[in-house]
Design an enzyme around this catalytic site. Structure first.
Site, mmCIF file in Angstrom:
data_model
loop_
_atom_site.group_PDB
_atom_site.id
_atom_site.type_symbol
_atom_site.label_atom_id
_atom_site.label_comp_id
_atom_site.label_asym_id
_atom_site.label_seq_id
_atom_site.Cartn_x
_atom_site.Cartn_y
_atom_site.Cartn_z
ATOM 1 C CB CYS A 52 -0.976 -0.019 1.175
ATOM 2 S SG CYS A 52 -2.260 1.231 1.040
ATOM 3 C CG HIS A 78 -2.898 -3.251 3.927
ATOM 4 N ND1 HIS A 78 -1.769 -2.544 4.228
ATOM 5 C CD2 HIS A 78 -3.788 -2.358 3.441
ATOM 6 C CE1 HIS A 78 -1.956 -1.265 3.949
ATOM 7 N NE2 HIS A 78 -3.177 -1.122 3.467
ATOM 8 C CD GLU A 125 0.208 -5.152 5.898
ATOM 9 O OE1 GLU A 125 0.283 -5.886 4.885
ATOM 10 O OE2 GLU A 125 0.036 -3.918 5.837
#
Lengths: 206, 303
Positions: A79, A179, A181
């Site tokens: 991002c 994302h 994560e």
């Protein structure tokens, strides 16, 4: 022991570190140029790209980071990290690291109300769809000829254009507009660690 | 390898994951109160990860008295047009129509804030139906989990806004962290009684216990006036910091703003903190919270 740096100026660097630890890799937080020594790979996390670029300049990280990328150290931006790695960015009053031949438009999907989740087909990760979380994500407006597109957006939304690239790779540089994560699926982190391992093997063979 | 195809697929907007996710992107950052587009640009240039668009900073709201409401949409729109970082705005506690207006304006985050005059003394906003995330204040773990139970995607300490006195923010952050440590040391069969004592949902207690932290991002707010204040809150466990009156009520907002941003990134490095604290000029004047009459305490608004 693989040393993966995570740029820790601002943003969700702890989330990346948690995934790396689950994969038995001990992360190194990068806040100053001295933290960049002996890294096998680097992750530029999600967060605010203007804040990243401001603090990179403030702490003289800009040139050392460019040097790291020129030396071919595998680097992955998620991002805001994708914005920081892109060659061209509309509407960013700071220089980027210019490591990836793409043009990026910031916040071009709209404001937070337009942030979204979507299932992607990612052949590089296998047959199972990849569930991706996009938060005020950048739009990849142009992709250079040396850049491989790993995933595109699905069709069917009236506003968000299907087919737009959302995960790209150029050599050892990886970038995702979403994302990995923030989800439990560790395949993208494992894919990046695969790039890191291959680069280590090559440099070891020299 | 075959190239990826755009498959037919659902795109889901405004889910709790993307609402919580925006708060995660703000972590390690500073959110600054601004009242003009010029302030907003100064904040962005100083490295703020978001701004809070207001008509008046809390110190001025305090001084003005009367009923404090949501800002004029005109003010908010001009600030949204001035910067590319996320823009937050405040609505009154329980005033779900102000929240609907802010959502229609397209702000990125709503602060259901005790700094404004509460519209409902019994109920906070049901935040689940909204497509944009909410941040809410708390004084302890029970209050934090009640707000999360109502759909808040981010928590902050209440502190005591507009005072420049950090003491209440410290009290509230320690109370939240103590509450979490207590949960972690508690046998599971005592959790329901603890849920009853805290007045908070059992499932959220359980989740907090398993995670060892709040299930959402937790910022410090209410009284931060210096780089050292900001780093103090980070070392106490905050994920980031709101600075309200502390920047634009000081002598040199550009310099102080940039210094607080650096202090939050390097909160564990006293050498950097010493360097950034030098020569910032006067901090905001400040009010000693102990000298405030009880009716002027903002933190006691809401439950």
């Amino acid at each position: 022991m693989t040393r993966i740096g995570v740029l820790a100026l601002q943003g969700d660097f702890l989330e990346h570190e948690a995934v790396l630890r689950r994969l038995n890799v001990e992360p190194v937080e990068v806040r100053q140029p001295s933290d960049l020594a002996d890294l096998d790979g680097l992750i530029v996390p999600g967060g605010e790209s203007t804040t990243f670029c401001r603090l990179m300049q403030e702490y003289s990280l800009h040139e050392p980071l460019r040097g790291l990328l020129k030396a071919g150290v595998p680097t992955w931006g998620t991002c805001a990290g994708m914005i920081v790695l892109a060659r061209r960015v509309s509407d960013l009053p700071f220089p980027t690291l210019e490591a990836l031949d793409i043009e990026v438009k910031r916040n071009a999907y709209g404001r937070q109300v337009d942030s979204f989740e979507a299932d992607l087909e990612v052949p590089a990760l296998g047959e199972l769809p990849y569930h991706a979380v996009f938060i005020r994500a950048p739009v990849v407006a142009e992709v250079g000829s040396g850049v491989e597109v790993l995933a595109v957006l699905p069709e069917g939304d009236p506003v968000i254009a299907g087919g737009s690239p959302v995960a790209v790779r150029q050599g050892n540089v990886l970038a995702t507009a979403f994302h990995p994560e923030l989800t439990e699926d560790t395949r993208f982190h494992r894919y990046f660690l695969g790039i890191v391992d291959a680069a280590r093997r090559r440099s070891g063979a020299k | 390898m075959r190239s990826p195809e755009p498959v037919e697929g659902a795109i889901e907007k405004g889910s709790y994951v993307v609402k919580k996710g925006l708060a995660q992107m703000l972590k390690g950052g500073v959110i600054m109160d601004v009242v003009t587009p010029e302030h907003a640009r100064i904040a962005e240039e100083a490295g703020a990860c978001a701004v809070m668009a207001l008509e008046r900073v809390p110190a001025d709201i305090r001084a003005a008295g009367g009923v404090a409401r949501m800002a004029d949409p005109e003010v908010i729109i001009r600030i949204m047009d001035a910067v590319t970082i996320p823009v937050m705005a405040k609505c009154r506690i329980g005033h779900f129509v102000e929240a609907q207006v802010l959502e229609a304006l397209g702000v990125d985050f709503i602060d259901e804030s005790e700094v404004l005059t509460p519209a409902d003394e019994s109920h906070h906003i049901n935040k689940w139906p909204f497509k944009i995330p909410f941040v809410c204040g708390c004084r302890d773990l029970g209050e934090a989990l009640r707000r999360i139970g109502e759909g808040a995607a981010m928590i902050r300490t209440k502190g005591e806004a507009g005072t420049g006195d950090i003491v209440e923010a410290v009290r509230h952050m320690r109370a939240v962290m103590d509450g979490i440590r207590k949960l972690q040391n508690m046998p599971e069969d005592e959790l329901m009684a603890e849920a009853k004592a805290l007045g908070a949902p059992y499932e959220l207690l359980k989740e907090t216990r398993d995670l060892g932290r709040l299930p959402v991002v937790n910022f410090a707010a209410g009284g931060v006036a210096s780089p050292a204040d900001a780093a103090l809150m980070m070392q106490l466990g905050a994920d980031g910091v709101f600075v309200g009156s502390g920047i634009f009520k000081s002598d040199d907002p550009e310099k102080r703003g940039a210094a607080i941003v650096k202090a939050v990134t390097h909160y564990n490095d006293p050498e950097v903190l010493a360097e950034v604290s030098r020569g910032l000029g006067e901090a905001m004047r400040g009010l000693d919270v102990r000298a405030l009459p009880p009716e002027e305490h903002l933190a006691t608004r809401g439950w």
